[in-house]
Design a protein around this motif. Structure first.
Motif, PDB file in Angstrom:
ATOM      1  N   TRP A 194     -10.174  -3.544  12.983  1.00 53.61           N
ATOM      2  CA  TRP A 194      -8.869  -2.942  13.268  1.00 53.61           C
ATOM      3  C   TRP A 194      -8.086  -2.683  11.978  1.00 53.61           C
ATOM      4  O   TRP A 194      -7.369  -1.683  11.872  1.00 53.61           O
ATOM      5  N   LEU A 195      -8.218  -3.571  10.996  1.00 58.74           N
ATOM      6  CA  LEU A 195      -7.549  -3.345   9.709  1.00 58.74           C
ATOM      7  C   LEU A 195      -8.139  -2.130   9.018  1.00 58.74           C
ATOM      8  O   LEU A 195      -7.414  -1.327   8.423  1.00 58.74           O
ATOM      9  N   LEU A 248      -6.788   0.926  10.673  1.00 62.79           N
ATOM     10  CA  LEU A 248      -5.398   1.167  10.280  1.00 62.79           C
ATOM     11  C   LEU A 248      -5.307   1.777   8.884  1.00 62.79           C
ATOM     12  O   LEU A 248      -4.648   2.811   8.684  1.00 62.79           O
ATOM     13  N   SER A 249      -5.975   1.163   7.906  1.00 60.64           N
ATOM     14  CA  SER A 249      -5.876   1.645   6.524  1.00 60.64           C
ATOM     15  C   SER A 249      -6.519   3.019   6.360  1.00 60.64           C
ATOM     16  O   SER A 249      -5.964   3.905   5.702  1.00 60.64           O
ATOM     17  N   GLY A 281      -7.009   5.249   8.753  1.00 60.27           N
ATOM     18  CA  GLY A 281      -6.214   6.230   9.485  1.00 60.27           C
ATOM     19  C   GLY A 281      -4.985   6.666   8.719  1.00 60.27           C
ATOM     20  O   GLY A 281      -4.670   7.862   8.639  1.00 60.27           O
ATOM     21  N   LEU A 282      -4.278   5.711   8.134  1.00 57.55           N
ATOM     22  CA  LEU A 282      -3.086   6.048   7.355  1.00 57.55           C
ATOM     23  C   LEU A 282      -3.444   6.831   6.091  1.00 57.55           C
ATOM     24  O   LEU A 282      -2.670   7.687   5.641  1.00 57.55           O
ATOM     25  N   CYS A 336      -3.391   3.295   0.503  1.00 54.36           N
ATOM     26  CA  CYS A 336      -4.150   2.990   1.724  1.00 54.36           C
ATOM     27  C   CYS A 336      -5.649   3.188   1.506  1.00 54.36           C
ATOM     28  O   CYS A 336      -6.473   2.459   2.084  1.00 54.36           O
ATOM     29  N   THR A 390      -8.489   0.501   2.011  1.00 53.46           N
ATOM     30  CA  THR A 390      -9.699   0.790   2.786  1.00 53.46           C
ATOM     31  C   THR A 390     -10.946   0.329   2.037  1.00 53.46           C
ATOM     32  O   THR A 390     -11.846  -0.296   2.618  1.00 53.46           O
ATOM     33  N   GLY A 398      -9.575   5.268  13.745  1.00 50.05           N
ATOM     34  CA  GLY A 398      -8.295   5.048  13.083  1.00 50.05           C
ATOM     35  C   GLY A 398      -7.627   6.353  12.702  1.00 50.05           C
ATOM     36  O   GLY A 398      -6.400   6.502  12.837  1.00 50.05           O
ATOM     37  N   MET A 417      -3.993   7.000  14.337  1.00 47.08           N
ATOM     38  CA  MET A 417      -2.854   7.038  13.434  1.00 47.08           C
ATOM     39  C   MET A 417      -2.244   8.444  13.365  1.00 47.08           C
ATOM     40  O   MET A 417      -1.021   8.594  13.318  1.00 47.08           O
ATOM     41  N   SER A 466       1.465   9.227  14.709  1.00 43.30           N
ATOM     42  CA  SER A 466       2.410   9.806  13.755  1.00 43.30           C
ATOM     43  C   SER A 466       2.941  11.147  14.250  1.00 43.30           C
ATOM     44  O   SER A 466       4.132  11.456  14.095  1.00 43.30           O
TER      45      SER A 466
END
Length: 302
Positions: free
Chosen positions: A67-68, A71-72, A74-75, A161, A165, A187, A191, A195
């Motif tokens: 999941w991390l 997140l990273s 995707g951002l 980010c 990653t 992700g 994301m 957004s």
């Protein structure tokens, strides 16, 4: 010829990312915001991966730490794709490639790897390059934030980010590559979609326009190009030393710069060239320890 295939694959990946700004701008001109374009592109990638790799969803859920990564990654894509669409291409790509400097700081904080003298030198070179790129010749260093545009901020955030990653990928190197790919594609979808919805609610992102042949074809071609580039990255990076992979990926800066000059008829300012040289030089220095170690690994997509 066989030994050159991994290199060719990585150069293809760098080429796709280096010129991706142009189709993103075509979509933007057609009313498709880069956030919606990113969401659509990665949603297609997720569907393709689920279809071609049955069972990958279940195997991915077995690794909550992904999941991390989602997140990273995707951002990273949200920030880079938005920045490169609305900002100066060369400036955005150079600021994004501050990533090796962020990696030094993150590896120190997350992995406990204290920076060496060479790492500190890379930090100094990289941030000096950023100062030259961002601060006009007639401005003082105190006016750095005043001269920071929205696209600049997105590029810097995207590079940070991206570094996160890469650090996360190092921690998850035992996780199957297909699960990491699904996390990164997923992700990017989540994301970008989140957004876009938040931006639409705030009135800064327009709604997705009705499907039209022109922009749908561009979106499909762009999605296909990114799928191929990711497979090329996985193929090339798994067969070459990590330092060699990082070195070849820097050719993205060249592709972005040349395509920007040719397609927009813009001239590169001397300060941008000098600052870019310092940033790229710092990134090149970052490849040396990995090349000496001769390690192999899989690089991260944007």
């Amino acid at each position: 010829m066989h030994s050159f295939l991994p290199v060719i694959a990585l150069v293809f990946n760098a080429f796709v990312w280096g010129v991706s700004w142009w189709p993103f701008r075509q979509l933007h001109d057609a009313g498709v915001h880069p956030l919606w374009a990113t969401a659509l592109m990665y949603a297609l990638a997720v569907v393709s991966l689920l279809v071609t790799r049955p069972g990958v969803w279940g195997r991915t859920l077995q690794h909550p730490a992904l999941w991390l990564l989602a997140l990273s990654s995707g951002l990273t894509n949200v920030a880079f794709n938005w920045a490169v669409t609305v900002g100066d291409v060369v400036r955005v790509v150079l600021l994004f490639y501050l990533m090796p400097a962020w990696s030094v700081l993150l590896a120190w904080r997350v992995l406990g790897e204290r920076p060496t003298g060479a790492a500190v030198l890379r930090l100094v070179l990289a941030f000096a390059g950023v100062a030259l790129v961002l601060v006009p010749a007639d401005a003082s260093a105190q006016r750095l934030l005043a001269n920071l545009s929205g696209a600049d901020a997105l590029a810097l955030a995207g590079g940070f980010c991206f570094a996160l990653t890469n650090v996360t990928l190092r921690r998850l190197h035992r996780v199957p590559s297909e699960s990491r790919m699904l996390a990164m594609f997923g992700g990017g979808t989540l994301m970008a979609l989140a957004s876009a919805c938040a931006g639409m609610a705030a009135g800064i992102v327009p709604s997705l326009p009705a499907p039209a042949t022109g922009w749908v074809v561009v979106a499909l071609l762009l999605a296909g190009a990114f799928l191929l580039s990711n497979f090329a990255l996985q193929f090339g990076a798994s067969r070459l030393a990590a330092g060699t992979t990082a070195l070849i990926m820097l050719s993205e800066v060249v592709f972005a710069s040349v395509s920007s000059v040719l397609l927009t008829a813009t001239a590169l300012a001397p300060r941008t060239v000098l600052g870019g040289s310092l940033i790229v030089g710092a990134a090149l220095l970052a490849t040396l320890p990995a090349r000496k170690a001769g390690t192999a690994g899989v690089g991260a997509q944007h």
